[in-house]
Design a protein around this motif. Structure first.
Motif, PDB file in Angstrom:
ATOM      1  N   SER A 317       0.818  -1.223   0.000  1.00  0.00           N
ATOM      2  CA  SER A 317       0.000   0.000   0.000  1.00  0.00           C
ATOM      3  C   SER A 317       0.848   1.267   0.000  1.00  0.00           C
ATOM      4  N   LEU A 318       1.781   1.332  -0.930  1.00  0.00           N
ATOM      5  CA  LEU A 318       2.732   2.442  -0.941  1.00  0.00           C
ATOM      6  C   LEU A 318       2.255   3.630  -1.765  1.00  0.00           C
ATOM      7  N   ASN A 319       2.716   4.821  -1.369  1.00  0.00           N
ATOM      8  CA  ASN A 319       2.704   5.991  -2.223  1.00  0.00           C
ATOM      9  C   ASN A 319       4.120   6.560  -2.235  1.00  0.00           C
ATOM     10  N   PHE A 320       4.354   7.621  -2.994  1.00  0.00           N
ATOM     11  CA  PHE A 320       5.712   8.149  -3.109  1.00  0.00           C
ATOM     12  C   PHE A 320       6.207   8.717  -1.781  1.00  0.00           C
ATOM     13  N   GLU A 321       5.305   9.276  -1.000  1.00  0.00           N
ATOM     14  CA  GLU A 321       5.713   9.848   0.288  1.00  0.00           C
ATOM     15  C   GLU A 321       6.230   8.759   1.238  1.00  0.00           C
ATOM     16  N   LYS A 322       5.490   7.644   1.338  1.00  0.00           N
ATOM     17  CA  LYS A 322       5.934   6.527   2.183  1.00  0.00           C
ATOM     18  C   LYS A 322       7.243   5.946   1.674  1.00  0.00           C
ATOM     19  N   ALA A 323       7.335   5.795   0.354  1.00  0.00           N
ATOM     20  CA  ALA A 323       8.551   5.236  -0.239  1.00  0.00           C
ATOM     21  C   ALA A 323       9.750   6.130   0.049  1.00  0.00           C
ATOM     22  N   ASP A 324       9.533   7.430   0.001  1.00  0.00           N
ATOM     23  CA  ASP A 324      10.612   8.377   0.304  1.00  0.00           C
ATOM     24  C   ASP A 324      11.101   8.198   1.746  1.00  0.00           C
ATOM     25  N   GLU A 325      10.170   8.033   2.674  1.00  0.00           N
ATOM     26  CA  GLU A 325      10.535   7.827   4.089  1.00  0.00           C
ATOM     27  C   GLU A 325      11.324   6.535   4.265  1.00  0.00           C
ATOM     28  N   ILE A 326      10.837   5.462   3.632  1.00  0.00           N
ATOM     29  CA  ILE A 326      11.496   4.161   3.759  1.00  0.00           C
ATOM     30  C   ILE A 326      12.887   4.205   3.135  1.00  0.00           C
ATOM     31  N   ASN A 327      12.984   4.812   1.958  1.00  0.00           N
ATOM     32  CA  ASN A 327      14.266   4.901   1.265  1.00  0.00           C
ATOM     33  C   ASN A 327      15.282   5.693   2.085  1.00  0.00           C
ATOM     34  N   SER A 328      14.814   6.776   2.683  1.00  0.00           N
ATOM     35  CA  SER A 328      15.700   7.608   3.508  1.00  0.00           C
ATOM     36  C   SER A 328      16.177   6.844   4.743  1.00  0.00           C
ATOM     37  N   TYR A 329      15.283   6.064   5.352  1.00  0.00           N
ATOM     38  CA  TYR A 329      15.601   5.324   6.583  1.00  0.00           C
ATOM     39  C   TYR A 329      16.646   4.237   6.325  1.00  0.00           C
ATOM     40  N   PHE A 330      16.517   3.545   5.197  1.00  0.00           N
ATOM     41  CA  PHE A 330      17.393   2.397   4.938  1.00  0.00           C
ATOM     42  C   PHE A 330      18.592   2.727   4.052  1.00  0.00           C
ATOM     43  N   LYS A 331      18.720   3.981   3.676  1.00  0.00           N
ATOM     44  CA  LYS A 331      19.821   4.386   2.810  1.00  0.00           C
ATOM     45  C   LYS A 331      21.166   3.990   3.418  1.00  0.00           C
ATOM     46  N   ASP A 332      22.013   3.399   2.611  1.00  0.00           N
ATOM     47  CA  ASP A 332      23.367   2.968   3.008  1.00  0.00           C
ATOM     48  C   ASP A 332      23.377   1.745   3.934  1.00  0.00           C
ATOM     49  N   LYS A 335      20.167  -2.575   0.013  1.00  0.00           N
ATOM     50  CA  LYS A 335      19.533  -2.157  -1.240  1.00  0.00           C
ATOM     51  C   LYS A 335      18.023  -2.092  -1.033  1.00  0.00           C
ATOM     52  N   VAL A 336      17.390  -1.090  -1.578  1.00  0.00           N
ATOM     53  CA  VAL A 336      15.945  -0.906  -1.411  1.00  0.00           C
ATOM     54  C   VAL A 336      15.287  -0.765  -2.781  1.00  0.00           C
ATOM     55  N   ALA A 337      14.124  -1.383  -2.945  1.00  0.00           N
ATOM     56  CA  ALA A 337      13.323  -1.213  -4.157  1.00  0.00           C
ATOM     57  C   ALA A 337      11.849  -1.177  -3.762  1.00  0.00           C
ATOM     58  N   PHE A 338      11.027  -0.627  -4.646  1.00  0.00           N
ATOM     59  CA  PHE A 338       9.604  -0.479  -4.346  1.00  0.00           C
ATOM     60  C   PHE A 338       8.743  -0.981  -5.498  1.00  0.00           C
ATOM     61  N   GLY A 339       7.658  -1.661  -5.143  1.00  0.00           N
ATOM     62  CA  GLY A 339       6.625  -2.028  -6.095  1.00  0.00           C
ATOM     63  C   GLY A 339       5.370  -1.271  -5.708  1.00  0.00           C
ATOM     64  N   ILE A 340       4.958  -0.314  -6.540  1.00  0.00           N
ATOM     65  CA  ILE A 340       3.867   0.598  -6.178  1.00  0.00           C
ATOM     66  C   ILE A 340       2.704   0.385  -7.139  1.00  0.00           C
ATOM     67  N   GLY A 341       1.525   0.082  -6.588  1.00  0.00           N
ATOM     68  CA  GLY A 341       0.402  -0.308  -7.411  1.00  0.00           C
ATOM     69  C   GLY A 341      -0.700   0.713  -7.564  1.00  0.00           C
ATOM     70  N   THR A 342      -1.666   0.678  -6.639  1.00  0.00           N
ATOM     71  CA  THR A 342      -2.880   1.485  -6.756  1.00  0.00           C
ATOM     72  C   THR A 342      -2.575   2.977  -6.843  1.00  0.00           C
ATOM     73  N   TYR A 343      -1.600   3.451  -6.106  1.00  0.00           N
ATOM     74  CA  TYR A 343      -1.240   4.872  -6.092  1.00  0.00           C
ATOM     75  C   TYR A 343      -0.818   5.360  -7.474  1.00  0.00           C
ATOM     76  N   ILE A 344      -0.231   4.468  -8.264  1.00  0.00           N
ATOM     77  CA  ILE A 344       0.165   4.835  -9.627  1.00  0.00           C
ATOM     78  C   ILE A 344      -0.977   4.594 -10.607  1.00  0.00           C
ATOM     79  N   ALA A 345      -1.671   3.467 -10.478  1.00  0.00           N
ATOM     80  CA  ALA A 345      -2.609   3.032 -11.521  1.00  0.00           C
ATOM     81  C   ALA A 345      -4.066   3.401 -11.259  1.00  0.00           C
TER      82      ALA A 345
END
Length: 398
Positions: A317-332, A335-345
């Motif tokens: 259940s991701l959106n770009f805002e949540k993904a940004d938070e997760i990416n920032s938290y786990f940076k370095d 490796k992080v990747a995202f599969g984003i569904g309903t928010y895009i489509a």
């Protein structure tokens, strides 16, 4: 209404990945799948139900073309034996049962071989979604709001306001329409993002059409049916049976393990050094992404594996805002990747449908998912869920 599904490639890649493993290892398994609408305020009219049936009938008339099979065979892990099977395969309308006796006014159930019924899930959900939104609302107005929201979110990727690293589109099952999904993917296929990179889609048809990467490995059904479909198995070891069969089919290829089918804590009991080494990463689909990610990093460290060599794929259940938070938290850290569904489509002025189609039986026996949070599971038999929870608890405590 126009034809919604126009190709048998119009499904998620992991349906083919699981399909090949099913064909080679579990061709005799039989499954039942059940549709559920989780929205309490949604109702499908009789006209909608008839249109859904009509669309599924047209879907069942489709066959793979040689060009489509050639495309699938170009994907590294697909074998000639499976491609030959697909050359003969087609959906069967006789496997579907429709009704109206439910709070939302629509019931759909599929029964048959796992090889068949697994393939029906994604096209069925895509059809139900598009029929509902086209017949319930002013579709042109919905598309205007969709385009407006899409433009704004893409602007934030371009400006660097959102920095989400590597991400893919996973939205076919809950898309507003085929038109909307294709438009969104085309908009995301640009190279001027400051801290984000769009790498592909789970929709194999659009991946082929737009010449981008198709992405996807396994779903909960794999762990549920492999682990719980054999009546001799202890279901608390579902992950071990599923991982073992996957490695027999793919070796080190196509390896992103899904952790939460019978809870991530139970999954980690089986995700020991061999599997943790062979699989390139793991996928998150329920519970706190931060707690889960920290748990996975700790697990890799405990095995002597550098987490930076592994990928954590987030898809809940991701959106770009949540993904940004997760990416920032786990940076370095990893490796992080995202599969984003309903928010895009399917991001419009109207709330998206929360619909699912889940495996509810395998080989005549109940199967269930025990997620990391309440509310994401689906099983017709509460007694079986209680039994499954007890087996997991016994294993975890002993």
């Amino acid at each position: 209404m126009h034809k919604i599904i126009n190709s048998l490639l119009e499904t998620d890649l992991y349906k083919f990945s699981m399909g090949q493993a099913i064909y080679h290892h579990f061709p005799g398994y039989e499954t039942t799948w059940s549709f559920k609408c989780r929205n309490e305020d949604v109702h499908f009219t009789e006209e909608m139900v008839e249109e859904i049936k009509h669309q599924i009938k047209m879907y069942c008339e489709l066959r793979f073309s040689e060009e489509e099979l050639k495309y699938l065979s170009s994907i590294q892990w697909f074998k000639k034996s499976y491609i030959d099977f697909l050359r003969l395969w087609h959906p069967r309308y006789e496997d579907f049962t429709f009704g109206t006796n439910s709070p939302c006014g629509l019931t759909i159930e599929t029964n048959g071989t796992w090889l068949n019924t697994s393939m029906y899930e994604i096209p069925t959900l895509a059809i139900v979604n598009e029929v509902y939104f086209r017949m319930k609302y002013d579709y042109d107005k919905l598309m205007l709001s969709f385009k407006d929201r899409l433009d704004k979110k893409v602007e934030k990727l371009v400006s660097g306001e959102y920095n989400i690293g590597v991400f893919s589109e996973f939205g076919i099952r809950r898309r507003l329409s085929a038109e909307a999904q294709e438009l969104a993917i085309k908009e995301l296929m640009r190279d001027d993002y400051k801290g984000s990179k769009f790498v592909g889609t789970s929709n194999v048809y659009l991946a082929k059409k737009l010449n981008i990467k198709p992405v996807g490995t396994m779903a909960h059904e794999w762990i549920m049916c492999v682990g719980q479909g054999n009546h001799k198995h202890n279901p608390a070891y579902s992950n071990w049976y599923a991982l073992d069969a996957w490695v027999k089919e793919y070796g080190v290829l196509n390896g992103t393990a899904l952790t939460d089918t019978i809870t991530t804590d139970c999954f980690l009991r089986d995700f020991k050094l061999t599997y943790a080494t062979l699989f390139s990463g793991v996928r998150h689909d329920s519970g706190s992404p931060f707690e889960w990610g920290d748990k996975m990093i700790d697990h890799y460290n405990s095995l002597g594996i550098d987490p930076k060599t592994k990928t954590l794929l987030f898809s809940d259940s991701l959106n770009f805002e949540k993904a940004d938070e997760i990416n920032s938290y786990f940076k370095d850290k990893v490796k992080v990747a995202f599969g984003i569904g309903t928010y895009i489509a399917n991001d419009t002025d109207v709330d998206a449908l929360n619909i699912v189609m889940k495996t509810t039986a395998c080989n005549g026996m109940d199967v269930a998912k025990i997620s990391d949070v309440e509310g994401k599971g689906m099983c017709k038999n509460p007694d079986y869920v209680h039994y499954l929870r007890r087996t997991i608890a016994w294993r975890m405590e002993h």
